[in-house]
Design an enzyme around this catalytic site. Sequence first.
Site, PDB file in Angstrom:
ATOM      1  N   ASN A  75       0.832  -1.206   0.000  1.00 28.69           N
ATOM      2  CA  ASN A  75       0.000   0.000   0.000  1.00 28.69           C
ATOM      3  C   ASN A  75       0.861   1.249   0.000  1.00 28.69           C
ATOM      4  O   ASN A  75       0.359   2.352   0.159  1.00 28.69           O
ATOM      5  CB  ASN A  75      -0.935  -0.007   1.222  1.00 28.69           C
ATOM      6  CG  ASN A  75      -2.062  -0.998   1.035  1.00 28.69           C
ATOM      7  OD1 ASN A  75      -2.726  -0.999  -0.008  1.00 28.69           O
ATOM      8  ND2 ASN A  75      -2.272  -1.870   2.010  1.00 28.69           N
ATOM      9  N   LYS A 100       6.762   3.219  -3.051  1.00 29.54           N
ATOM     10  CA  LYS A 100       7.415   2.009  -3.550  1.00 29.54           C
ATOM     11  C   LYS A 100       6.892   1.651  -4.943  1.00 29.54           C
ATOM     12  O   LYS A 100       7.643   1.216  -5.812  1.00 29.54           O
ATOM     13  CB  LYS A 100       7.150   0.833  -2.595  1.00 29.54           C
ATOM     14  CG  LYS A 100       7.942   0.879  -1.303  1.00 29.54           C
ATOM     15  CD  LYS A 100       7.683  -0.382  -0.495  1.00 29.54           C
ATOM     16  CE  LYS A 100       8.381  -0.369   0.853  1.00 29.54           C
ATOM     17  NZ  LYS A 100       8.034  -1.533   1.672  1.00 29.54           N
ATOM     18  N   ASP A 131       9.426  -7.316   1.971  1.00 33.02           N
ATOM     19  CA  ASP A 131       9.436  -7.117   3.416  1.00 33.02           C
ATOM     20  C   ASP A 131      10.872  -6.833   3.824  1.00 33.02           C
ATOM     21  O   ASP A 131      11.801  -7.443   3.283  1.00 33.02           O
ATOM     22  CB  ASP A 131       8.899  -8.353   4.148  1.00 33.02           C
ATOM     23  CG  ASP A 131       8.376  -7.978   5.527  1.00 33.02           C
ATOM     24  OD1 ASP A 131       7.368  -7.264   5.602  1.00 33.02           O
ATOM     25  OD2 ASP A 131       8.992  -8.362   6.542  1.00 33.02           O
ATOM     26  N   GLY A 168      12.221   5.806   8.471  1.00 32.61           N
ATOM     27  CA  GLY A 168      12.564   4.733   9.409  1.00 32.61           C
ATOM     28  C   GLY A 168      13.858   4.998  10.151  1.00 32.61           C
ATOM     29  O   GLY A 168      14.088   6.084  10.696  1.00 32.61           O
ATOM     30  N   TYR A 169      14.721   3.991  10.152  1.00 32.05           N
ATOM     31  CA  TYR A 169      15.963   4.055  10.923  1.00 32.05           C
ATOM     32  C   TYR A 169      17.111   4.740  10.163  1.00 32.05           C
ATOM     33  O   TYR A 169      18.257   4.693  10.622  1.00 32.05           O
ATOM     34  CB  TYR A 169      16.388   2.630  11.316  1.00 32.05           C
ATOM     35  CG  TYR A 169      15.370   1.915  12.181  1.00 32.05           C
ATOM     36  CD1 TYR A 169      15.409   2.030  13.572  1.00 32.05           C
ATOM     37  CD2 TYR A 169      14.362   1.140  11.617  1.00 32.05           C
ATOM     38  CE1 TYR A 169      14.472   1.382  14.371  1.00 32.05           C
ATOM     39  CE2 TYR A 169      13.416   0.483  12.407  1.00 32.05           C
ATOM     40  CZ  TYR A 169      13.480   0.617  13.776  1.00 32.05           C
ATOM     41  OH  TYR A 169      12.551  -0.019  14.569  1.00 32.05           O
ATOM     42  N   HIS A 182      19.695  -2.281   0.788  1.00 34.86           N
ATOM     43  CA  HIS A 182      19.075  -3.609   0.765  1.00 34.86           C
ATOM     44  C   HIS A 182      17.943  -3.654  -0.258  1.00 34.86           C
ATOM     45  O   HIS A 182      17.868  -4.564  -1.069  1.00 34.86           O
ATOM     46  CB  HIS A 182      18.563  -3.927   2.173  1.00 34.86           C
ATOM     47  CG  HIS A 182      17.755  -2.820   2.799  1.00 34.86           C
ATOM     48  ND1 HIS A 182      18.204  -1.519   2.850  1.00 34.86           N
ATOM     49  CD2 HIS A 182      16.521  -2.794   3.359  1.00 34.86           C
ATOM     50  CE1 HIS A 182      17.293  -0.765   3.431  1.00 34.86           C
ATOM     51  NE2 HIS A 182      16.260  -1.514   3.732  1.00 34.86           N
ATOM     52  N   ARG A 183      17.046  -2.662  -0.223  1.00 34.75           N
ATOM     53  CA  ARG A 183      15.908  -2.675  -1.141  1.00 34.75           C
ATOM     54  C   ARG A 183      16.363  -2.503  -2.582  1.00 34.75           C
ATOM     55  O   ARG A 183      15.890  -3.182  -3.482  1.00 34.75           O
ATOM     56  CB  ARG A 183      14.900  -1.577  -0.759  1.00 34.75           C
ATOM     57  CG  ARG A 183      13.580  -1.694  -1.509  1.00 34.75           C
ATOM     58  CD  ARG A 183      12.505  -0.756  -0.983  1.00 34.75           C
ATOM     59  NE  ARG A 183      12.245  -0.956   0.420  1.00 34.75           N
ATOM     60  CZ  ARG A 183      12.792  -0.246   1.401  1.00 34.75           C
ATOM     61  NH1 ARG A 183      13.588   0.761   1.134  1.00 34.75           N
ATOM     62  NH2 ARG A 183      12.532  -0.509   2.653  1.00 34.75           N
TER      63      ARG A 183
HETATM   64  P1  IMP Z   1       9.061  -2.587   5.035  1.00 32.57           P
HETATM   65  O1  IMP Z   1       8.853  -4.067   5.148  1.00 32.57           O
HETATM   66  O2  IMP Z   1       9.813  -2.185   3.814  1.00 32.57           O
HETATM   67  O3  IMP Z   1       7.786  -1.830   5.214  1.00 32.57           O
HETATM   68  O4  IMP Z   1      10.008  -2.181   6.261  1.00 32.57           O
HETATM   69  C1  IMP Z   1       9.645  -2.479   7.609  1.00 32.57           C
HETATM   70  C2  IMP Z   1      10.299  -1.475   8.541  1.00 32.57           C
HETATM   71  O5  IMP Z   1      11.729  -1.640   8.501  1.00 32.57           O
HETATM   72  C3  IMP Z   1      10.056  -0.021   8.192  1.00 32.57           C
HETATM   73  O6  IMP Z   1       8.859   0.446   8.770  1.00 32.57           O
HETATM   74  C4  IMP Z   1      11.288   0.670   8.788  1.00 32.57           C
HETATM   75  O7  IMP Z   1      11.105   0.844  10.167  1.00 32.57           O
HETATM   76  C5  IMP Z   1      12.373  -0.373   8.572  1.00 32.57           C
HETATM   77  N1  IMP Z   1      13.077  -0.127   7.306  1.00 32.57           N
HETATM   78  C6  IMP Z   1      13.007  -0.885   6.182  1.00 32.57           C
HETATM   79  N2  IMP Z   1      13.770  -0.373   5.201  1.00 32.57           N
HETATM   80  C7  IMP Z   1      14.330   0.749   5.707  1.00 32.57           C
HETATM   81  C8  IMP Z   1      15.218   1.731   5.161  1.00 32.57           C
HETATM   82  O8  IMP Z   1      15.646   1.700   3.991  1.00 32.57           O
HETATM   83  N3  IMP Z   1      15.572   2.733   5.992  1.00 32.57           N
HETATM   84  C9  IMP Z   1      15.137   2.817   7.277  1.00 32.57           C
HETATM   85  N4  IMP Z   1      14.289   1.959   7.821  1.00 32.57           N
HETATM   86  C10 IMP Z   1      13.886   0.910   7.047  1.00 32.57           C
END
Ligand code: IMP
Length: 191
Positions: free
Chosen positions: A8, A12, A68, A149-150, A176-177
């Site tokens: 959602n 992304k 994820d 996020g972090y 990572h992404r």
């Molecule tokens: P998601 O599965 O991509 O939604 O990531 C889950 C959670 O991991 C996010 O809500 C952030 O708290 C943390 N996170 C994931 N990717 C990142 C990033 O690239 N930078 C900072 N926090 C991240």
Amino acid sequence: MTLCFATNNKGKILEIKTILGKKFEIQSLQEIGCHEELPETKDTIEGNSLQKAEYVWENYGVNCFSDDSGLEVSALNGAPGVYSAMYAGPTCDTKNNIVLLLKNMEGKEDRSALFRTCITLIINGEMHQFEGTVKGKILKTRQGEKGFGYDPIFQPEGFDNSFAEMTLEDKNKISHRGTAVRKLVEYLTKL
Ligand code: IMP
């Protein structure tokens, strides 16, 4: 080929559309008529990624992929990991999650950490997973305002800046992404 991105998060979807170009039509969950929350009840990043893609395939019968991610901190035995988004519990938000992580890291010598993404692709019922990781360390204080996020407390290995001090373009080159998405794109463009 049409593919649903089981998320959602509009940011992304836009990002992946830009990378994949015209060969693939990316649909959002809304566009396939999925308005409910996707289940995310597993205790691993791979498990949640698979669960979301399987849910879409099994309930809507469309080819799809999901992602994820999480931050794994060595001194905290891999926490917050799969629980990264909700680390601070009922009061979780970006600020509180960072405050708790910095508190739990007080006095820890080993500040090494890893961001991890798992993308699950399901095409005609066949499943493939793509992983991206980036090593780094947890800073002692917040640095930078960009990202989410972090990002302000994560400094990738080999760099002097936090993710929150980098442009999105520079972050994506090593994140990572970014790595997981590039693996997905490489696979898709060979189809
Ligand atoms: P998601 O599965 O991509 O939604 O990531 C889950 C959670 O991991 C996010 O809500 C952030 O708290 C943390 N996170 C994931 N990717 C990142 C990033 O690239 N930078 C900072 N926090 C991240």
